[in-house]
Each structure stands twice: as structure tokens, then as C-alpha cells.
Design a protein around this motif. Sequence first.
Motif, PDB file in Angstrom:
ATOM      1  N   ASN A 213       0.849  -1.184   0.000  1.00 20.76           N
ATOM      2  CA  ASN A 213       0.000   0.000   0.000  1.00 20.76           C
ATOM      3  C   ASN A 213       0.889   1.240   0.000  1.00 20.76           C
ATOM      4  O   ASN A 213       1.576   1.505   0.985  1.00 20.76           O
ATOM      5  CB  ASN A 213      -0.894  -0.014   1.247  1.00 20.76           C
ATOM      6  N   PRO A 214       0.901   2.023  -1.071  1.00 22.81           N
ATOM      7  CA  PRO A 214       1.817   3.167  -1.140  1.00 22.81           C
ATOM      8  C   PRO A 214       1.568   4.217  -0.079  1.00 22.81           C
ATOM      9  O   PRO A 214       2.466   5.002   0.242  1.00 22.81           O
ATOM     10  CB  PRO A 214       1.583   3.723  -2.553  1.00 22.81           C
ATOM     11  N   LYS A 215       0.360   4.252   0.489  1.00 19.28           N
ATOM     12  CA  LYS A 215       0.082   5.234   1.533  1.00 19.28           C
ATOM     13  C   LYS A 215       0.903   4.981   2.794  1.00 19.28           C
ATOM     14  O   LYS A 215       1.047   5.870   3.631  1.00 19.28           O
ATOM     15  CB  LYS A 215      -1.411   5.213   1.886  1.00 19.28           C
ATOM     16  N   MET A 216       1.426   3.779   2.938  1.00 23.01           N
ATOM     17  CA  MET A 216       2.186   3.432   4.131  1.00 23.01           C
ATOM     18  C   MET A 216       3.677   3.695   3.960  1.00 23.01           C
ATOM     19  O   MET A 216       4.469   3.394   4.850  1.00 23.01           O
ATOM     20  CB  MET A 216       1.972   1.947   4.474  1.00 23.01           C
ATOM     21  N   PHE A 217       4.075   4.262   2.819  1.00 25.01           N
ATOM     22  CA  PHE A 217       5.488   4.470   2.530  1.00 25.01           C
ATOM     23  C   PHE A 217       5.743   5.919   2.144  1.00 25.01           C
ATOM     24  O   PHE A 217       4.950   6.530   1.426  1.00 25.01           O
ATOM     25  CB  PHE A 217       5.947   3.574   1.371  1.00 25.01           C
ATOM     26  N   GLY A 218       6.867   6.464   2.602  1.00 22.02           N
ATOM     27  CA  GLY A 218       7.321   7.764   2.144  1.00 22.02           C
ATOM     28  C   GLY A 218       8.064   7.632   0.829  1.00 22.02           C
ATOM     29  O   GLY A 218       8.284   6.543   0.318  1.00 22.02           O
ATOM     30  N   ARG A 219       8.470   8.752   0.279  1.00 23.95           N
ATOM     31  CA  ARG A 219       9.133   8.743  -1.026  1.00 23.95           C
ATOM     32  C   ARG A 219      10.422   7.915  -0.981  1.00 23.95           C
ATOM     33  O   ARG A 219      10.675   7.097  -1.862  1.00 23.95           O
ATOM     34  CB  ARG A 219       9.443  10.182  -1.434  1.00 23.95           C
ATOM     35  N   ARG A 220      11.248   8.118   0.024  1.00 25.89           N
ATOM     36  CA  ARG A 220      12.502   7.376   0.114  1.00 25.89           C
ATOM     37  C   ARG A 220      12.245   5.880   0.285  1.00 25.89           C
ATOM     38  O   ARG A 220      12.917   5.047  -0.330  1.00 25.89           O
ATOM     39  CB  ARG A 220      13.345   7.915   1.273  1.00 25.89           C
ATOM     40  N   ALA A 221      11.265   5.540   1.113  1.00 27.46           N
ATOM     41  CA  ALA A 221      10.934   4.131   1.323  1.00 27.46           C
ATOM     42  C   ALA A 221      10.454   3.485   0.023  1.00 27.46           C
ATOM     43  O   ALA A 221      10.749   2.316  -0.253  1.00 27.46           O
ATOM     44  CB  ALA A 221       9.878   3.990   2.411  1.00 27.46           C
ATOM     45  N   LYS A 222       9.721   4.238  -0.796  1.00 23.10           N
ATOM     46  CA  LYS A 222       9.271   3.711  -2.081  1.00 23.10           C
ATOM     47  C   LYS A 222      10.464   3.463  -3.001  1.00 23.10           C
ATOM     48  O   LYS A 222      10.525   2.439  -3.694  1.00 23.10           O
ATOM     49  CB  LYS A 222       8.292   4.678  -2.738  1.00 23.10           C
TER      50      LYS A 222
END
Length: 710
Positions: A213-222
Amino acid sequence: MTDTGNHPNDESDIATSTPSQNDLDYKINLLFGGSVVRKDLVKVVKGNAIVPSYVLEYLLGQYAASDDEETIQAGIDAVRRILADHYVHRNEAELVKSTIREKGRHRIIDKVTVTLNDKQDVYQASFANLGLSGVIIEPAIVNANPKLLVGGVWCICDIEYFHSDDVRVVPWILGSLKPIQMSNFDLDGYLESRRGFNTEEWIDLLIQSIGFNPKMFGRRAKLLQLVRLIPFVERNYNLIELGPKGTGKSHIYSEFSPHGMLISGGEVTVPKLFVNNANGRIGLVGYWDVVAFDEFAGKKKRTDKALVDIMKNYMANKSFSRGVETLGAEASMVFVGNTSHNVPYMLKHSDLFDELPEAYHDSAYLDRLHFYIPGWEVDTIRSEMFATGYGFVVDYIAEVLRSMRNTDFSDRYQQHFTLGSNISTRDRDGIQKTFSGLMKLIFPTGQATNAEIEELLRFAIEGRKRVKDQILRIDTTMAAVDFGYSDKTGVWHGVSTLEEDEYPDYYQSRSFNADDEAPTAATDTPDHDLEKAAQTSDTLQPHLFEGHREFQENQRGVSYETLLLPHLRGAKEISIVDPYIRLPHQGRNLVDLLSLLAASKDPADEIMVTLVTKAEQGEYEQQHLHMLKEIQDSAATVGIRFAVTWDETIHDRSIRTDHGWKLLLGRGLDIFQKGSGSQYDLGARRQEFRQVFAFGITYIRENGPDAEAA
């Protein structure tokens, strides 16, 4: 860039935003209809089948690749029937054999491996779950699917049964075999549809395709998640990820693509990996796009020196020897393993490669690595992190990535930026291969803005710098490198790793004995200024840091005590402007700051703290008011007079004191990422143990009643 106040990782946004994810899902289905599937369906249909996700998504892609609920439900039912009727569970193998015998012919889903029986000059297939072996398979099928010979392939097969009085004849007959892989796809259509998404939407689509779920990740984490895909899109890419258990390090290499092979680090041999000199058969690197080594860490693990030497040569030159003949291959190499210690411990006592087997803890081997994923930054996988939206059918995106291995974007940054002059050829290769891989993943058309290119270049440099900096600690004969780049105006931009910013005293040491005291930095950094300031008296100190500071996503070691308190200590009146003090975690952040202020003052003194914020509207309005009233009552007991002023026009976040400081807060007080939620999580007790979002803060000394005296 103007801050809209809607941070993608704010818990407030998750709770109160409009259904933007539904809008993205609509666009995904509109532009990629038939090639995407709702990612939560995999768990729905999997049941107790021990089968890779790409097999299930292949079936879902055939029957449930739609956004129509009735079609999806019908597809789920169809896939469940197929699995129930045809997937072979090991404990039901005898029942399936009986079914084949009684019916004469039956379709199964199983993993098939083929060997050559050179005595009889025939190819023979083995079925992993069914437990059959010695089944004759036609050479034409093997030639069309060479991976059957190395590691095996999941297939849909028709098996027939014909008994013979000749005991030497195997009664099982392979009627047909179809690998569970896409037969074709339209790359031009993929590239054209990519143009319909902005960068954020596209990254979120890729993250959902991985299953998160992309909402659970920040830009760097993505971006860290996407680096795990680079070996699939870039030839001969050498990647390592070391970190805590449970962060999904091996998931992508076992579940994401039929072109990747995950093997245990302890099961690797020269014949299996490269070539069997006895029969001349090429190993895994000749047939798979990615060969990943699971459980690679372990200091005491026994290693084959010959394997290490061949691996070094292959990782550097893309070739290996078979007797007098030299062969080339394109397989990327991935090494994943668990760490036993946290980052500062490893930096103080050894290095970030400390967990590797001794034979691999070697500068020559490590120098072949293109990127080091800092696994300690990746969250432990939790149930709420899994995707519920639409993503590519993994078999589709696997074919796309495989086809793009023929594309090279490694020089796309050169029209905007120039790498440092003392960066070595190997460093440059690592940076450029990572940059090319990220470009192919995120900007497959090759079109990106200057700022987008710079972001990927910095990230690629950081990953290679993490490798090289640790090599310098192991081999002091290597020369230090200035990792960074110049823009077209000639301005130099240095790049640091996150660990370097968090633990400068430990990170900068090149080599020292574990029993020695940790080295001390030669000069104070702004971090040190803040830490010193936390212990000063309650008057404004002239040496307090002024200027702007940036913190990276996932950085640890940050707390209100070092970030804010030194500049607030001694103030009698403080104004906090933050439009987002609404949800419980935001209220707790405010309470944490008020507690620090109360503890730092004389118990007999009082401080006036005014919060300027926006009022909550709708059904949560009363909860919001109740939270602020509780904070006000509690603060009063420790000498803090807390008041709230409503202002619906505010946008920027700041703190201003009556003794001459103004602090501009990019994210306000909401700088900490959501932890595990466990009451036993240390991060819930101490802020410095928590990861932060990316944010900036500017310290401005203004004229105040105490400024001249200071």
C-alpha cells in the motif's frame, strides 16, 4: 515547491482525505485494462496452496483482470475451482495419481524440472508436488523452455496414464505442458499508457504491483522498494541488502517474477551456479535474469573459495570459464541477509558488511557491488502495509522489465550534471547502472525533469557510496572519494548516506580496534550544536545554530529535545502555528513538546504557550475539542498556560518565542513516522529511536526582549 499541507504520509491524510486512491485505481484500469489485478485477491484465492504469487496472478489475470465487481467475483470463483481441481498438494499426491489413473488424463498445476538421461538419451521430467519422476518429455518442449533444466518452472500440464507389463516403462505420459508465463505483450502500449500518469501516481502503481500500500510508505521508502526491482530491468546488476528480519528482503525474488531464482546461500556450488565441467551444462546464471542468494549473511558459514573467485570475476566481467572456454551471461546477482546488530554498533566495532561470511568480507568482492540497500530503514512487514488497490499482473510487469534490459539510460543525467572527477570507474559504473535502472522503472520513456533526474542520481550515488565507504574501513589502502556531482552552473553538490548524517562520529572512522573509544569528529556539526544547547542554561545562547537544516526520510536520532528545546528554553511566551493538530498522534506530539518545556523550567515559573491551528469540522469536531481541553488541563498542573487560537487561513508551520527565535517547521510537529503500534516499541517511549519523514527546519534569530542581552 509550494507545500499544500497534504503530506502523503500524514496519518491525518489517511483518515480524512478524499478517495484519491480510488481515482488512481480508476486510471489504472482505464489505461491498463486486462493487465492489472486487485492485489488483495491473491490472498483471497491462495488458501493453503504453497504456490508463488505470480502463478496465482497469472490465473487471476486470465479470469479477474477487471474493475467490475461481478466479473471479479466470478473470476475468483473460477480460479478457486482451478486450484481445487488442478493444483497438486503434496499430501494429496496419491489421490491425484489415482484420479489420473481412473480418468486416463488429468490437468495439474505443479513445478516441473527436467533432467537429461544420457544413458537412454531422453529428457525426463520430475513433478515437485506430485512426486513423479522419469516422465518422458519431448526435446522440442525442453528446447522451447530451457529453464526446465535449471531450477524448474511452474506449469499447467496434462498427465496421462497407460500401464505396461514392461516394468521399465514409466506409465505416466506428459500430454501437454504450458509454462505459467505470458506469451506476449505490447511494450509500445505500455510506454504510451505511462504518459497518462504523473510521477507520484506511477510510483504508487509500481508499489501496488509489488503488493504494498503506497500510503504506508514515504518517497525514500518507495525508492528503496523499487531498487529491489533493478536486477530485473538491468543486466549484470549486483545488489546487496542486509537488515533486520521480517522486512521482505527475499519476497520479490521468490514471488514477483518467473525470471528470478531464489536460492539459499548455503546451497550454492560452482556447477549449480556457473558450469558443470563434467557434462558442460551451464548453471543458473545462463538461464535466469536474476539469481538471488537468501540467508547470505553469517560469519561462520563455510564458503567455497573457488566459488568466491569465480563470482568475483563474473560480477566484474560478466563472464566465467568452462575449462579453456570463456562464457558470458546476463544474470544479475542479489545477496540478502539478516543483521544481528544495529547500525551504530556495526560502525563502531566493524562495518556495515560485518555479517557476511569471512570469504566475502573482502574489499575485492565488495567493490563489485553496485548498491547497498540499507535494510534497517525498511519497516517490518505488517498486515496494513499490503495493497488493496490495483497493480500490474506480476507476469505482465516481469515481461516488461525483462524487455527493457535492452534499453540503456545510464547517460541521461549527463546533460544536466557531472559526477565528481575522482570517482573511480567502478564507482561510476555502479552509480550509472542504478540510475539507469531507476529511470527505466519510473521514467521508461526516458523523459524526466531536471529535478527528477537529480533525485534519482543522488539516490544512486548514495547507494554506491554506502558500499565504498565501508570498503575504506576494511581496506585502508584505497583512496577516499568525494561522492557528489556538479550542476551546469558548476555548483558542487556533495552526497552523504543517511548513516553518515545520523552517526558522524562512528561513520567517519576508517579503521580502529573494537576496544578503542569511538573517534571524535574534528569539528562540530549542527547536530552537535543542538545537543550542546540542550544542556545549556535557560538563557538564549549566542552559539545556537542559525540557518536551515534538512532531515532525510527514515533518519533516526532526532527528537524535540535536540531539535527544538535549545531554542525554546528560557522563553516565557511561545506561539506554535500548526494547522494539523487534530488526530491523537498529533496531540501526543504536542504533549511531548509541552512536557519537555515543563521539565526544563523552574517549577515555580510559568510559560504561556499559544497554539494557532485550524478547527476540525464534521463528526470529529467534538473529539478534537475534547483532546485540546485535556491537553490544556494537564499542562496547567505543571505550570504551562495553554491556549488555542483558531485561524482557518494559516498554512505554514512555525514556532516563535518572546526571547528572539522563530523556527520555520516544514512539517510542523508531525515529523515522526508511525511505528509498529506495539506498546512495547521503544520508539513509542523515546523519539530518537523513531524514523522521521523528510522535513526541513529553519532557525531565525529575531529581535526580542532578550536578544540584545544575549
